[in-house]
Motif scaffolding. Structure first.
Motif, short mmCIF file in Angstrom:
data_model
loop_
_atom_site.label_atom_id
_atom_site.label_comp_id
_atom_site.label_asym_id
_atom_site.label_seq_id
_atom_site.Cartn_x
_atom_site.Cartn_y
_atom_site.Cartn_z
N VAL A 1 0.85 -1.21 0.00
CA VAL A 1 0.00 0.00 0.00
C VAL A 1 0.89 1.25 0.00
O VAL A 1 1.76 1.41 0.86
CB VAL A 1 -0.93 0.03 1.24
CG1 VAL A 1 -1.75 1.31 1.26
CG2 VAL A 1 -1.83 -1.19 1.25
N PHE A 2 0.64 2.12 -0.97
CA PHE A 2 1.34 3.41 -1.05
C PHE A 2 0.58 4.44 -0.21
O PHE A 2 -0.65 4.53 -0.31
CB PHE A 2 1.40 3.87 -2.51
CG PHE A 2 2.17 5.13 -2.72
CD1 PHE A 2 3.56 5.10 -2.84
CD2 PHE A 2 1.52 6.36 -2.81
CE1 PHE A 2 4.28 6.27 -3.04
CE2 PHE A 2 2.24 7.53 -3.01
CZ PHE A 2 3.62 7.49 -3.12
N CYS A 3 1.30 5.22 0.60
CA CYS A 3 0.62 6.10 1.56
C CYS A 3 0.97 7.57 1.35
O CYS A 3 2.15 7.93 1.25
CB CYS A 3 0.97 5.67 2.98
SG CYS A 3 0.17 6.66 4.25
N ILE A 4 -0.05 8.39 1.27
CA ILE A 4 0.10 9.84 1.05
C ILE A 4 -0.40 10.59 2.28
O ILE A 4 -1.48 10.30 2.79
CB ILE A 4 -0.75 10.28 -0.17
CG1 ILE A 4 -0.23 9.62 -1.44
CG2 ILE A 4 -0.76 11.80 -0.30
CD1 ILE A 4 -1.21 9.71 -2.58
N ASN A 5 0.39 11.56 2.74
CA ASN A 5 -0.01 12.45 3.82
C ASN A 5 -0.40 13.78 3.18
O ASN A 5 0.45 14.52 2.69
CB ASN A 5 1.17 12.61 4.79
CG ASN A 5 0.85 13.47 6.00
OD1 ASN A 5 -0.25 14.01 6.12
ND2 ASN A 5 1.81 13.60 6.90
N LEU A 6 -1.70 14.08 3.17
CA LEU A 6 -2.25 15.25 2.47
C LEU A 6 -2.48 16.38 3.48
O LEU A 6 -3.25 16.23 4.42
CB LEU A 6 -3.56 14.84 1.78
CG LEU A 6 -4.26 15.86 0.88
CD1 LEU A 6 -3.37 16.27 -0.29
CD2 LEU A 6 -5.58 15.29 0.37
N MET A 7 -1.82 17.51 3.24
CA MET A 7 -1.79 18.58 4.24
C MET A 7 -2.13 19.94 3.62
O MET A 7 -1.85 20.18 2.45
CB MET A 7 -0.39 18.67 4.85
CG MET A 7 0.15 17.36 5.42
SD MET A 7 1.84 17.54 6.06
CE MET A 7 2.73 17.80 4.53
N SER A 8 -2.68 20.84 4.44
CA SER A 8 -2.91 22.23 4.02
C SER A 8 -3.45 23.02 5.20
O SER A 8 -3.78 22.45 6.24
CB SER A 8 -3.93 22.32 2.88
OG SER A 8 -5.24 22.15 3.38
N ALA A 9 -3.58 24.32 5.03
CA ALA A 9 -4.32 25.17 5.98
C ALA A 9 -5.81 24.82 5.90
O ALA A 9 -6.24 24.13 4.96
CB ALA A 9 -4.09 26.64 5.64
N PRO A 10 -6.60 25.27 6.87
CA PRO A 10 -8.05 24.98 6.83
C PRO A 10 -8.70 25.53 5.56
O PRO A 10 -8.43 26.67 5.16
CB PRO A 10 -8.60 25.70 8.07
CG PRO A 10 -7.44 25.85 8.99
CD PRO A 10 -6.24 26.04 8.10
N GLY A 11 -9.53 24.71 4.94
CA GLY A 11 -10.34 25.20 3.83
C GLY A 11 -9.60 25.42 2.52
O GLY A 11 -10.07 26.16 1.67
N ALA A 12 -8.45 24.76 2.34
CA ALA A 12 -7.72 24.92 1.07
C ALA A 12 -8.28 24.00 -0.02
O ALA A 12 -7.97 24.19 -1.19
CB ALA A 12 -6.24 24.66 1.28
#
Lengths: 215, 215
Positions: A29-40
């Protein structure tokens, strides 16, 4: 003393993250950590991406939020397995939260696990959760000063999706400044300029992601 | 054990915050803790507010950022005393950071001290810095799900400024949902709908703030 405590927490986190990464690798399984400020627009990007690529890859999602299940419901409606983590005040996910949830995920039936982090441009970048790639979003409406004010996430990510490009005519934002500052912070960062709302500019992102998953 | 450590940190913070509040009260200085997610428009609101009210009140500003001095330079150009705190990774200001800076501020010559917190919708709401009032911004472009996903800041603030109202025609945002959810979370919260970029809707905010300072 304060620094020492923080360092110990990060060391323990990194150890658990390494175990998560190994457990996922063992299942392919390839794993992605998806990040941003609130509401992007993380959830909208994820919905678009799953819809576009679910014929090629089997997705699973872990949603991180302070509280509520809104995003998990949106993703669940796409027919993919999803778990909601409520951090109850914590401003980021850590490796231990993910470790607790991995046994709940049908890893044998997945190709990709996306971990949608808490909306925060600071702390999520500091905590490895066991991912293979960090991907971040910047909403154009957050302004062109964000790379220099919040550099760590830009430095640690492999891909940056600048979202809400359809708002460009209505904002005082210099997209050239974003491009230049991002390039200076992280020359390897892949930049995609999109509107998740309109569905514009997403094909290069789908192509890059598909190749990254298979690598 | 982890909870105990966090509680101790917050107790120590509250003690220092109380000392800050007393030191400011002794000098007759009213203190505002200004909070929002990254790029919601705190510095633009502050520039507009200082320009509008500097004939009535003497302002001073403490700028909190992970790194850089961009916002401090903008405020300094208005001719008010400003100090930049670089948190070097910390995602919020705490009372101790402010305590260290108060001796550097010309408190005898001020009526109002505005502390512009780090751009983050989560942790700044948890840390009292010694303010008299918490004020928050929400950028309309962050979406109408933010009050329910990040309730603490909405619950702890006295005033909420919904900024970038000029983008309403270009977003899938239900302003009625924001109004309703905010009212349910905090019936006392004063709501202002503005565009800091265009300068629209700011007069009621100036009036409220002037009365709050004098109270």
């Amino acid at each position: 003393m304060k620094v020492k405590v923080v360092k110990k927490i990060l060391e323990a986190n990194d150890r658990i993250a390494e175990n998560n990464r190994k457990a996922l690798r063992d299942k392919g399984v390839f794993c992605i950590n998806l990040m941003s400020a609130p509401g992007a627009g993380k959830t909208t990007l994820l919905s678009r991406t799953i819809t576009a690529l679910k014929g090629r890859f089997r997705f699973g999602v872990i949603e991180g939020d302070i509280q509520g299940t809104h995003d998990a419901e949106v993703i669940s409606a796409l027919g993919v397995p999803v778990i909601q983590i409520n951090t109850e005040g914590a401003c980021h996910l850590d490796a231990n939260m993910i470790s607790d949830m991995l046994p709940e995920m049908p890893l044998d039936d997945l190709d990709v696990l996306v971990i949608e982090n808490v909306g925060n441009l600071v702390c999520p970048a500091e905590f490895d959760v066991g991912e293979n790639a960090k991907v971040m979003l910047l909403s154009l409406s957050e302004g062109d000063d964000k790379p220099l004010k919040y550099p760590l996430m830009f430095q640690k990510s492999e891909a940056l999706i600048v979202n809400k490009m359809d708002l460009l005519p209505h904002l005082d934002v210099d997209i050239e400044k974003i491009r230049g500052d991002v390039k200076a912070l992280n020359p390897e960062l892949r930049l995609f300029e999109v509107s998740c709302r309109k569905g514009d500019g997403l094909d290069p992102w789908y192509t890059w992601l598909s190749e990254r998953i298979k690598r």
